[in-house]
Scaffold this motif. Structure first.
Motif, PDB file in Angstrom:
ATOM      1  N   TYR A  76       0.818  -1.219   0.000  1.00 14.18           N
ATOM      2  CA  TYR A  76       0.000   0.000   0.000  1.00 14.18           C
ATOM      3  C   TYR A  76       0.847   1.264   0.000  1.00 14.18           C
ATOM      4  CZ  TYR A  76      -3.301   3.560   1.585  1.00 14.18           C
ATOM      5  OH  TYR A  76      -4.049   4.699   1.699  1.00 14.18           O
ATOM      6  N   ASP A  77       1.874   1.285   0.824  1.00 12.05           N
ATOM      7  CA  ASP A  77       2.668   2.507   0.983  1.00 12.05           C
ATOM      8  C   ASP A  77       3.911   2.552   0.092  1.00 12.05           C
ATOM      9  OD1 ASP A  77       4.015   0.502   2.280  1.00 12.05           O
ATOM     10  OD2 ASP A  77       4.274   1.606   4.158  1.00 12.05           O
ATOM     11  N   SER A  78       3.973   1.677  -0.896  1.00 13.43           N
ATOM     12  CA  SER A  78       5.167   1.623  -1.747  1.00 13.43           C
ATOM     13  C   SER A  78       5.040   2.554  -2.955  1.00 13.43           C
ATOM     14  CB  SER A  78       5.389   0.195  -2.249  1.00 13.43           C
ATOM     15  OG  SER A  78       4.420  -0.125  -3.227  1.00 13.43           O
ATOM     16  N   PRO A  79       6.178   2.980  -3.491  1.00 18.75           N
ATOM     17  CA  PRO A  79       6.151   3.761  -4.726  1.00 18.75           C
ATOM     18  C   PRO A  79       5.496   2.979  -5.872  1.00 18.75           C
ATOM     19  CG  PRO A  79       8.312   3.895  -3.702  1.00 18.75           C
ATOM     20  CD  PRO A  79       7.527   2.864  -2.938  1.00 18.75           C
ATOM     21  N   ALA A  80       5.609   1.653  -5.857  1.00 19.87           N
ATOM     22  CA  ALA A  80       5.008   0.831  -6.915  1.00 19.87           C
ATOM     23  C   ALA A  80       3.497   1.028  -6.972  1.00 19.87           C
ATOM     24  CB  ALA A  80       5.332  -0.647  -6.686  1.00 19.87           C
TER      25      ALA A  80
END
Length: 171
Positions: free
Chosen positions: A122-126
């Motif tokens: 959820y909190d990833s750049p991806a």
């Protein structure tokens, strides 16, 4: 912090969410930038699983879920059971947006259910690269369905999963 709510509390939160969404719409510009293609973003996204989403899908379902969430664990087997039908004619591809603390927890969660789809944190750049993948989710499970251009067709509780055919046929 993620919260799993009872059905009654979800009704109240749903109303508040609708009210909040209406207020947000009033403050947004009328014009919108052209949406990027989901398939192009998928090609450039690092997923935490070995599975890669089908770039030729007509629609994409982002499932916001976590291994520690009881309602999420109740919905996941239903998604897995219908996944082959979703992929018929490339109608709908599923991407898990994991709200777990670590990628390892997300992988373990998917492995437990033998889930054949990709996952991002959820909190990833991806996750931020995927058109239509929201970053304002307040409760889980949440489901967002977008078309191939990343335009949102449905957003709501993951418990409404059984109606996925209706959501993709509306627009």
């Amino acid at each position: 912090m993620w919260i799993c709510y009872s059905h009654e509390r979800m009704k109240i939160l749903g109303f508040l969410s609708v009210l909040s969404g209406a207020l947000t719409l009033l403050t947004q510009p009328v014009w919108a930038a052209p949406a990027a293609s989901v398939s192009a973003a998928i090609e450039q996204t690092d997923f935490v699983t070995d599975h890669k989403p089908n770039v030729a899908a007509k629609h994409y379902m982002y499932i916001y879920s976590a291994s520690w969430c009881t309602p999420c664990r109740a919905v996941m087997p239903k998604i897995i059971a219908e996944y082959p039908e979703m992929m018929t004619n490339r109608e709908l591809e599923v991407i898990l947006v994991s709200c777990d603390e670590t990628p390892e927890e997300a992988k373990k969660y998917l492995a437990h259910y033998h889930a054949p789809f990709a996952a991002v944190m959820y909190d990833s750049p991806a996750a931020h690269k995927l058109p239509g993948c929201a970053h304002d989710i307040r409760s889980i499970p949440t489901m967002i369905i977008v078309n191939a251009r990343g335009e949102e067709l449905f957003r709501g509780s993951g418990r409404l999963f059984a109606n996925w055919r209706q959501y993709i046929s509306q627009k």
